[in-house]
Motif scaffolding. Structure first.
Motif, PDB file in Angstrom:
ATOM      1  N   THR A  58      70.041 -16.252   5.865  1.00  0.00           N
ATOM      2  CA  THR A  58      69.943 -17.708   5.890  1.00  0.00           C
ATOM      3  C   THR A  58      68.816 -18.218   5.001  1.00  0.00           C
ATOM      4  OG1 THR A  58      68.524 -17.601   7.846  1.00  0.00           O
ATOM      5  CG2 THR A  58      70.905 -17.859   8.216  1.00  0.00           C
ATOM      6  N   ASP A  59      68.075 -17.282   4.392  1.00  0.00           N
ATOM      7  CA  ASP A  59      66.954 -17.679   3.546  1.00  0.00           C
ATOM      8  C   ASP A  59      66.679 -16.576   2.532  1.00  0.00           C
ATOM      9  OD1 ASP A  59      65.805 -15.695   5.147  1.00  0.00           O
ATOM     10  OD2 ASP A  59      64.464 -17.065   6.203  1.00  0.00           O
ATOM     11  N   PHE A  60      65.750 -16.844   1.623  1.00  0.00           N
ATOM     12  CA  PHE A  60      65.423 -15.864   0.593  1.00  0.00           C
ATOM     13  C   PHE A  60      64.825 -14.574   1.158  1.00  0.00           C
ATOM     14  CE2 PHE A  60      65.551 -19.655  -2.263  1.00  0.00           C
ATOM     15  CZ  PHE A  60      66.582 -19.211  -3.071  1.00  0.00           C
ATOM     16  N   PRO A  61      63.953 -14.636   2.171  1.00  0.00           N
ATOM     17  CA  PRO A  61      63.493 -13.370   2.749  1.00  0.00           C
ATOM     18  C   PRO A  61      64.655 -12.531   3.300  1.00  0.00           C
ATOM     19  CG  PRO A  61      61.996 -15.122   3.385  1.00  0.00           C
ATOM     20  CD  PRO A  61      63.180 -15.775   2.711  1.00  0.00           C
ATOM     21  N   GLY A  62      65.658 -13.186   3.860  1.00  0.00           N
ATOM     22  CA  GLY A  62      66.836 -12.460   4.340  1.00  0.00           C
ATOM     23  C   GLY A  62      67.577 -11.787   3.195  1.00  0.00           C
ATOM     24  N   LEU A  63      67.688 -12.484   2.069  1.00  0.00           N
ATOM     25  CA  LEU A  63      68.321 -11.872   0.894  1.00  0.00           C
ATOM     26  C   LEU A  63      67.481 -10.708   0.376  1.00  0.00           C
ATOM     27  CD1 LEU A  63      69.647 -14.976  -1.096  1.00  0.00           C
ATOM     28  CD2 LEU A  63      70.964 -13.343   0.280  1.00  0.00           C
ATOM     29  N   ILE A 120      57.924  -7.807   3.664  1.00  0.00           N
ATOM     30  CA  ILE A 120      58.707  -9.050   3.677  1.00  0.00           C
ATOM     31  C   ILE A 120      58.383  -9.845   4.937  1.00  0.00           C
ATOM     32  CG2 ILE A 120      61.068  -9.965   4.011  1.00  0.00           C
ATOM     33  CD1 ILE A 120      60.528  -9.311   1.121  1.00  0.00           C
ATOM     34  N   ASP A 121      58.298  -9.157   6.067  1.00  0.00           N
ATOM     35  CA  ASP A 121      58.033  -9.834   7.339  1.00  0.00           C
ATOM     36  C   ASP A 121      56.655 -10.485   7.392  1.00  0.00           C
ATOM     37  OD1 ASP A 121      60.561  -9.164   8.285  1.00  0.00           O
ATOM     38  OD2 ASP A 121      59.850  -7.272   9.133  1.00  0.00           O
ATOM     39  N   SER A 122      55.696  -9.919   6.659  1.00  0.00           N
ATOM     40  CA  SER A 122      54.348 -10.486   6.652  1.00  0.00           C
ATOM     41  C   SER A 122      54.099 -11.360   5.414  1.00  0.00           C
ATOM     42  CB  SER A 122      53.305  -9.371   6.739  1.00  0.00           C
ATOM     43  OG  SER A 122      53.379  -8.547   5.598  1.00  0.00           O
ATOM     44  N   ARG A 123      55.165 -11.659   4.689  1.00  0.00           N
ATOM     45  CA  ARG A 123      55.107 -12.496   3.484  1.00  0.00           C
ATOM     46  C   ARG A 123      54.227 -11.906   2.390  1.00  0.00           C
ATOM     47  NH1 ARG A 123      55.502 -18.757   5.342  1.00  0.00           N
ATOM     48  NH2 ARG A 123      57.229 -18.454   6.758  1.00  0.00           N
ATOM     49  N   CYS A 167      67.115  -2.407  -7.647  1.00  0.00           N
ATOM     50  CA  CYS A 167      65.705  -2.813  -7.528  1.00  0.00           C
ATOM     51  C   CYS A 167      65.426  -4.111  -8.280  1.00  0.00           C
ATOM     52  CB  CYS A 167      64.790  -1.694  -8.011  1.00  0.00           C
ATOM     53  SG  CYS A 167      64.698  -0.300  -6.862  1.00  0.00           S
ATOM     54  N   THR A 168      66.125  -4.346  -9.402  1.00  0.00           N
ATOM     55  CA  THR A 168      65.913  -5.610 -10.126  1.00  0.00           C
ATOM     56  C   THR A 168      66.384  -6.798  -9.293  1.00  0.00           C
ATOM     57  OG1 THR A 168      68.012  -5.516 -11.348  1.00  0.00           O
ATOM     58  CG2 THR A 168      66.071  -4.521 -12.405  1.00  0.00           C
ATOM     59  N   ILE A 169      67.361  -6.572  -8.418  1.00  0.00           N
ATOM     60  CA  ILE A 169      67.794  -7.644  -7.507  1.00  0.00           C
ATOM     61  C   ILE A 169      66.667  -7.970  -6.540  1.00  0.00           C
ATOM     62  CG2 ILE A 169      69.460  -8.313  -5.731  1.00  0.00           C
ATOM     63  CD1 ILE A 169      71.432  -6.285  -7.120  1.00  0.00           C
ATOM     64  N   VAL A 170      66.026  -6.931  -5.998  1.00  0.00           N
ATOM     65  CA  VAL A 170      64.887  -7.146  -5.100  1.00  0.00           C
ATOM     66  C   VAL A 170      63.802  -7.936  -5.828  1.00  0.00           C
ATOM     67  CG1 VAL A 170      63.073  -6.056  -3.732  1.00  0.00           C
ATOM     68  CG2 VAL A 170      65.350  -5.021  -3.805  1.00  0.00           C
ATOM     69  N   LEU A 171      63.499  -7.541  -7.052  1.00  0.00           N
ATOM     70  CA  LEU A 171      62.453  -8.231  -7.810  1.00  0.00           C
ATOM     71  C   LEU A 171      62.821  -9.680  -8.097  1.00  0.00           C
ATOM     72  CD1 LEU A 171      61.350  -5.423 -10.290  1.00  0.00           C
ATOM     73  CD2 LEU A 171      60.207  -6.177  -8.187  1.00  0.00           C
ATOM     74  N   ALA A 172      64.107  -9.946  -8.352  1.00  0.00           N
ATOM     75  CA  ALA A 172      64.532 -11.330  -8.600  1.00  0.00           C
ATOM     76  C   ALA A 172      64.296 -12.193  -7.364  1.00  0.00           C
ATOM     77  CB  ALA A 172      66.001 -11.361  -9.009  1.00  0.00           C
ATOM     78  N   VAL A 173      64.652 -11.668  -6.190  1.00  0.00           N
ATOM     79  CA  VAL A 173      64.424 -12.432  -4.944  1.00  0.00           C
ATOM     80  C   VAL A 173      62.924 -12.598  -4.711  1.00  0.00           C
ATOM     81  CG1 VAL A 173      64.817 -12.557  -2.465  1.00  0.00           C
ATOM     82  CG2 VAL A 173      66.538 -11.486  -3.900  1.00  0.00           C
ATOM     83  N   THR A 174      62.197 -11.526  -4.877  1.00  0.00           N
ATOM     84  CA  THR A 174      60.753 -11.563  -4.624  1.00  0.00           C
ATOM     85  C   THR A 174      60.050 -12.539  -5.546  1.00  0.00           C
ATOM     86  OG1 THR A 174      60.875  -9.257  -3.926  1.00  0.00           O
ATOM     87  CG2 THR A 174      58.697 -10.127  -4.371  1.00  0.00           C
ATOM     88  N   ASN A 175      60.436 -12.557  -6.810  1.00  0.00           N
ATOM     89  CA  ASN A 175      59.827 -13.497  -7.748  1.00  0.00           C
ATOM     90  C   ASN A 175      60.095 -14.950  -7.335  1.00  0.00           C
ATOM     91  OD1 ASN A 175      58.683 -11.500  -9.322  1.00  0.00           O
ATOM     92  ND2 ASN A 175      60.397 -11.410 -10.740  1.00  0.00           N
ATOM     93  N   LEU A 176      61.300 -15.215  -6.832  1.00  0.00           N
ATOM     94  CA  LEU A 176      61.582 -16.562  -6.329  1.00  0.00           C
ATOM     95  C   LEU A 176      60.708 -16.881  -5.117  1.00  0.00           C
ATOM     96  CD1 LEU A 176      65.470 -16.700  -6.664  1.00  0.00           C
ATOM     97  CD2 LEU A 176      63.797 -18.059  -7.938  1.00  0.00           C
ATOM     98  N   LEU A 177      60.516 -15.906  -4.242  1.00  0.00           N
ATOM     99  CA  LEU A 177      59.664 -16.111  -3.060  1.00  0.00           C
ATOM    100  C   LEU A 177      58.209 -16.373  -3.455  1.00  0.00           C
ATOM    101  CD1 LEU A 177      61.193 -13.435  -0.706  1.00  0.00           C
ATOM    102  CD2 LEU A 177      61.086 -15.899  -0.253  1.00  0.00           C
ATOM    103  N   ILE A 178      57.735 -15.678  -4.464  1.00  0.00           N
ATOM    104  CA  ILE A 178      56.352 -15.867  -4.933  1.00  0.00           C
ATOM    105  C   ILE A 178      56.187 -17.275  -5.495  1.00  0.00           C
ATOM    106  CG2 ILE A 178      54.685 -15.152  -6.694  1.00  0.00           C
ATOM    107  CD1 ILE A 178      55.740 -12.252  -6.234  1.00  0.00           C
ATOM    108  N   GLU A 179      57.232 -17.775  -6.167  1.00  0.00           N
ATOM    109  CA  GLU A 179      57.161 -19.109  -6.769  1.00  0.00           C
ATOM    110  C   GLU A 179      57.247 -20.238  -5.749  1.00  0.00           C
ATOM    111  OE1 GLU A 179      60.315 -19.243  -9.635  1.00  0.00           O
ATOM    112  OE2 GLU A 179      59.428 -17.661 -10.856  1.00  0.00           O
ATOM    113  N   LEU A 180      57.819 -19.961  -4.568  1.00  0.00           N
ATOM    114  CA  LEU A 180      57.989 -21.017  -3.555  1.00  0.00           C
ATOM    115  C   LEU A 180      56.666 -21.452  -2.954  1.00  0.00           C
ATOM    116  CD1 LEU A 180      61.172 -19.803  -1.672  1.00  0.00           C
ATOM    117  CD2 LEU A 180      60.989 -21.615  -3.373  1.00  0.00           C
TER     118      LEU A 180
END
Length: 180
Positions: A58-63, A120-123, A167-180
């Protein structure tokens, strides 16, 4: 690019390791999130397949969790394949050493992915990026080990490439999370 056979193995691994889960009620939001993530990857088709096959988010951390679980399943499958090869491989000492090194590399990669799931759980998104990058380096080390001696090639090239792409998928999600 990933060979069709490796992609089939990857997809079967994903589908057999995760039970079906209920999807969120507003699939348009999830679809938009998946599209946003996959726009930041080179293999958009694989990205969509991985994120859609992984269950409810339901959110980017879930992805990010879905992508990390896919990376874990893939690393585990490679680790098992390496160990199978080590038992059936030629008695060539160089190949045996390379396979032993790859086994260690993928054990390290699985540990780093496990740490990433906890982060992920601890941001701790910067930590996730660092650990996933290290896991990708482990796959590179496995691949390069075989190439370090003239006349040898890795029997794991396609599998290492598939792991890299997940792994590049993980990095794509993580980079979006860092930008939020």
């Amino acid at each position: 690019m990933i060979s069709p056979a490796s992609l089939v193995v990857l997809l079967l691994t994903l589908l057999t390791h995760w039970p079906p889960q209920v999807q969120p009620s507003d699939t348009s939001d999830v679809s938009n999130m998946i599209a946003q993530v996959c726009d930041h990857t080179l293999n958009k088709k694989l990205c969509r397949t991985v994120l859609e096959a992984g269950g409810a988010a339901t959110d980017f951390p879930g992805l990010a969790r879905i992508a990390l679980k896919a990376a874990m399943a893939n690393a585990s499958a490679i680790f098992n394949h390496v160990n199978d090869l080590a038992h059936t491989a030629t008695p060539d000492p160089f190949v045996r050493q390379c396979l032993a090194d790859c086994s260690d590399d993928y054990q390290d990669a699985m540990d780093q992915i496990e740490d990433s799931l906890a982060a992920i759980d601890s941001r701790g998104y910067d930590d996730v990026s660092a650990w996933v990058g290290a896991a990708m380096n482990d796959a590179d080390s496995c691949e390069e080990g075989f190439k370090s001696k003239m006349g040898y090639s890795s029997p794991l090239t396609d599998m290492n490439a598939a792991f890299h792409e997940i792994c590049t998928i993980v990095l794509a999600v993580t980079n979006l999370l860092i930008e939020l």
